[in-house]
Enzyme design. Structure first.
Site, PDB file in Angstrom:
ATOM      1  CD  GLU A  93      -3.276 -24.155  -0.956  1.00  0.00           C
ATOM      2  OE1 GLU A  93      -4.289 -24.681  -1.441  1.00  0.00           O
ATOM      3  OE2 GLU A  93      -3.295 -23.068  -0.347  1.00  0.00           O
ATOM      4  CB  CYS A 106       3.548 -17.457  -5.588  1.00  0.00           C
ATOM      5  SG  CYS A 106       3.611 -17.092  -3.836  1.00  0.00           S
ATOM      6  CB  CYS A 113       4.522 -20.066   8.450  1.00  0.00           C
ATOM      7  SG  CYS A 113       5.701 -18.723   8.707  1.00  0.00           S
ATOM      8  CB  CYS A 117       1.782 -12.954  10.467  1.00  0.00           C
ATOM      9  SG  CYS A 117       3.556 -12.849  10.278  1.00  0.00           S
ATOM     10  CB  CYS A 120      -0.576 -14.937   7.598  1.00  0.00           C
ATOM     11  SG  CYS A 120       0.041 -16.129   6.404  1.00  0.00           S
ATOM     12  N   GLY A 169       5.491 -20.095   4.415  1.00  0.00           N
ATOM     13  CA  GLY A 169       6.740 -20.207   5.153  1.00  0.00           C
ATOM     14  C   GLY A 169       7.609 -18.977   5.129  1.00  0.00           C
ATOM     15  CD  GLU A 170      10.892 -15.300   7.074  1.00  0.00           C
ATOM     16  OE1 GLU A 170       9.928 -14.521   7.023  1.00  0.00           O
ATOM     17  OE2 GLU A 170      11.949 -15.118   6.418  1.00  0.00           O
ATOM     18  CB  SER A 201       8.440 -11.840   0.616  1.00  0.00           C
ATOM     19  OG  SER A 201       7.762 -11.164   1.644  1.00  0.00           O
ATOM     20  CB  SER A 223       6.112  -8.883   5.496  1.00  0.00           C
ATOM     21  OG  SER A 223       6.028  -9.697   4.351  1.00  0.00           O
ATOM     22  CG  LEU A 224       7.532  -1.965   7.673  1.00  0.00           C
ATOM     23  CD1 LEU A 224       8.591  -2.473   8.631  1.00  0.00           C
ATOM     24  CD2 LEU A 224       8.016  -0.700   6.968  1.00  0.00           C
ATOM     25  CG  HIS A 225       2.592  -6.301   6.970  1.00  0.00           C
ATOM     26  ND1 HIS A 225       2.526  -6.026   5.625  1.00  0.00           N
ATOM     27  CD2 HIS A 225       2.803  -7.642   7.041  1.00  0.00           C
ATOM     28  CE1 HIS A 225       2.693  -7.140   4.934  1.00  0.00           C
ATOM     29  NE2 HIS A 225       2.864  -8.130   5.760  1.00  0.00           N
ATOM     30  CG  ASN A 302      -6.134 -10.978  -0.271  1.00  0.00           C
ATOM     31  OD1 ASN A 302      -6.872 -10.253  -0.940  1.00  0.00           O
ATOM     32  ND2 ASN A 302      -4.857 -11.143  -0.568  1.00  0.00           N
ATOM     33  CB  CYS A 345      -1.057 -12.008  -0.455  1.00  0.00           C
ATOM     34  SG  CYS A 345      -0.202 -11.418  -1.857  1.00  0.00           S
TER      35      CYS A 345
HETATM   36  N1  SAH Z   1       6.546 -15.425   4.839  1.00  0.00           N
HETATM   37  C1  SAH Z   1       6.982 -14.400   3.990  1.00  0.00           C
HETATM   38  C2  SAH Z   1       6.505 -14.568   2.561  1.00  0.00           C
HETATM   39  C3  SAH Z   1       5.119 -15.101   2.312  1.00  0.00           C
HETATM   40  S1  SAH Z   1       3.718 -14.123   2.622  1.00  0.00           S
HETATM   41  C4  SAH Z   1       6.540 -13.056   4.503  1.00  0.00           C
HETATM   42  O1  SAH Z   1       5.746 -13.022   5.420  1.00  0.00           O
HETATM   43  O2  SAH Z   1       7.047 -12.058   4.000  1.00  0.00           O
HETATM   44  C5  SAH Z   1       3.563 -12.994   1.246  1.00  0.00           C
HETATM   45  C6  SAH Z   1       2.911 -11.671   1.652  1.00  0.00           C
HETATM   46  O3  SAH Z   1       1.499 -11.800   1.882  1.00  0.00           O
HETATM   47  C7  SAH Z   1       3.506 -11.114   2.919  1.00  0.00           C
HETATM   48  O4  SAH Z   1       3.775  -9.748   2.800  1.00  0.00           O
HETATM   49  C8  SAH Z   1       2.388 -11.366   3.910  1.00  0.00           C
HETATM   50  O5  SAH Z   1       2.491 -10.539   5.019  1.00  0.00           O
HETATM   51  C9  SAH Z   1       1.173 -11.113   3.082  1.00  0.00           C
HETATM   52  N2  SAH Z   1      -0.074 -11.614   3.676  1.00  0.00           N
HETATM   53  C10 SAH Z   1      -0.224 -12.533   4.663  1.00  0.00           C
HETATM   54  N3  SAH Z   1      -1.519 -12.709   4.960  1.00  0.00           N
HETATM   55  C11 SAH Z   1      -2.217 -11.900   4.146  1.00  0.00           C
HETATM   56  C12 SAH Z   1      -3.628 -11.640   3.951  1.00  0.00           C
HETATM   57  N4  SAH Z   1      -4.542 -12.290   4.647  1.00  0.00           N
HETATM   58  N5  SAH Z   1      -3.972 -10.751   3.010  1.00  0.00           N
HETATM   59  C13 SAH Z   1      -3.032 -10.119   2.264  1.00  0.00           C
HETATM   60  N6  SAH Z   1      -1.713 -10.322   2.384  1.00  0.00           N
HETATM   61  C14 SAH Z   1      -1.304 -11.203   3.314  1.00  0.00           C
HETATM   62 FE1  SF4 Z   2       4.576 -16.894   7.870  1.00  0.00          FE
HETATM   63 FE2  SF4 Z   2       4.695 -14.920   6.037  1.00  0.00          FE
HETATM   64 FE3  SF4 Z   2       2.324 -15.889   6.899  1.00  0.00          FE
HETATM   65 FE4  SF4 Z   2       3.827 -14.429   8.529  1.00  0.00          FE
HETATM   66  S1  SF4 Z   2       2.881 -13.743   6.607  1.00  0.00           S
HETATM   67  S2  SF4 Z   2       2.765 -16.352   9.059  1.00  0.00           S
HETATM   68  S3  SF4 Z   2       5.861 -15.084   7.953  1.00  0.00           S
HETATM   69  S4  SF4 Z   2       3.872 -17.016   5.749  1.00  0.00           S
END
Ligand code: SAH
Ligand code: SF4
Length: 355
Positions: A93, A106, A113, A117, A120, A169-170, A201, A223-225, A302, A345
């Site tokens: 997508e 984007c 991926c 995470c 995600c 993807g990463e 990212s 993506s620290l979180h 989200n 996201c």
């Molecule tokens: N894979 C890379 C880039 C894509 S994700 C990464 O993880 O950085 C883009 C951003 O959306 C990242 O910061 C990711 O952690 C965040 N993200 C993933 N799942 C999400 C969700 N359910 N709600 C909000 N942000 C989310």
């Molecule tokens: Fe992959 Fe980024 Fe989603 Fe983590 S947040 S599973 S690295 S796409």
């Protein structure tokens, strides 16, 4: 079988080599480059400054392919989402997020991926394969086709002004193809998107951060979180491999000697997990310890079907933001775009669950 060579998989140098191999001069490669990336042409027969003979040879040996559009949705806030399919049937997508006088595309770098995470949607879909250079560049070209932004605008006023490498993807796990694609996209004789307007990212592949930034010159988002390893490992399995210390050391190394380099730390707020004031204070402490020039992007979670995390209360998110701002860090709260069409996201997913 189709044995034609895909031209959008080639770097500028490789295109030059290819064209000299068929007995043409270098300037023909340059003309071809401009047709493909400045004008957005996909049909060799319309490349009017090339001889008929050359056009014929090109059509026999080469191809310029766009990913196929399977579906398109436009959300109530005008966010545009495409489901794209590649030649082997794999899908990703892509999202376009319009602002008043600009907009960001984007783009995805992998099918699925492998990082898994927990929060995600993409991560819940198994990793299938890396995207090729052509498939990464092709996504942006599909968006350009849709908004008819060919030939490449010469000024900065564009619908498609920015790129965020934040789709599925990463990116640092597909570094060679991502570097090549970004070098094509930023080339001034072609698509010509400035490196300053591209943000990549990563979930934190620490040992590749410096190299990736050196080879692309784009901006970094991490993506620290979480403010400590206990919480981060609980929500991001990658943290078992590269701990926060190693990650932030790599970030500091990237900033060394260049004061213009700011890093955006993305911080996803999950109710009751990482959203307390103590967590914010711990985060501030980390930034100071590693002397990082940082800004934060606070992302309210989200939700997506089947995920058990909950979105933090608005007032919790605001308090978290204020705590960071009090310490001198910009910490805007990201406005979710395209939520109604699962384009926000972490909501992207190109496969239906099996079984
Ligand atoms: N894979 C890379 C880039 C894509 S994700 C990464 O993880 O950085 C883009 C951003 O959306 C990242 O910061 C990711 O952690 C965040 N993200 C993933 N799942 C999400 C969700 N359910 N709600 C909000 N942000 C989310
Ligand atoms: Fe992959 Fe980024 Fe989603 Fe983590 S947040 S599973 S690295 S796409």
């Amino acid at each position: 079988m189709d044995t034609k060579i895909e031209l959008t998989n080639l770097s500028k140098e490789e295109l030059n080599t290819e064209i000299t191999k068929i007995g043409e001069k270098s300037f023909r490669a340059k003309q071809l480059w401009q047709w493909i990336y400045y004008r957005g042409e996909t049909d060799f027969n319309r490349m009017s400054n090339l001889s008929l003979n050359l056009r014929k040879t090109l059509s026999e040996k080469y191809k310029i392919t766009r990913p196929k559009i399977i579906t398109e949705q436009i959300s109530i806030d005008k966010t545009h989402k495409w489901l794209l399919e590649f030649e082997d049937g794999e899908r990703v997508e892509m999202v376009y997020i319009p602002e008043k006088d600009r907009g960001a595309v984007c783009i995805s770098t992998q099918v699925g991926c492998a990082m898994g995470c927990r929060f995600c949607h993409t991560g819940s879909q198994k990793f299938t394969r890396n995207l090729t250079t052509s498939e990464i560049v092709g996504q942006f070209m599909v968006a350009r086709d849709a908004y008819q932004e060919w030939p490449s605008p010469t000024d900065e006023v564009r619908y498609l002004s920015n790129i965020v490498v934040m789709g599925m993807g990463e990116p640092l796990n597909n570094l060679e193809n991502v570097v090549k694609a970004l070098n094509i996209i930023t080339d001034s004789e072609g698509i010509s998107i400035s490196r300053r307007r591209i943000t990549m990212s990563t979930s934190g592949i620490a040992p590749r951060i410096v190299e990736a930034l050196q080879r692309t010159g784009v901006r970094l988002a991490v993506s620290l979180h979480a403010p400590n390893n206990t919480i981060r490992s609980r929500i991001m399995p990658i943290n078992d491999k590269f701990k926060i210390e190693e990650l932030l050391k790599a970030c500091a190394e990237y900033q060394q000697g260049d004061h213009s380099r700011y890093i955006t730390f993305e911080y996803l707020l999950l109710k009751g997990i990482n959203d307390s004031i103590e967590n914010a204070q711990e985060l501030i402490h980390l930034m100071k310890k590693y002397k990082l020039r940082a800004l934060f992007n606070l992302i309210p979670f989200n939700p997506w079907p089947g995920c058990s995390f909950e979105t933090s209360e608005r007032k919790t998110v605001e308090a978290f933001s204020q705590e960071l701002e009090k310490a001198g860090f910009a910490a805007p709260i990201r406005v979710a775009r395209g939520q109604d069409i699962l384009a926000a996201c972490g909501q992207l997913k190109s496969k239906m669950p099996k079984g």
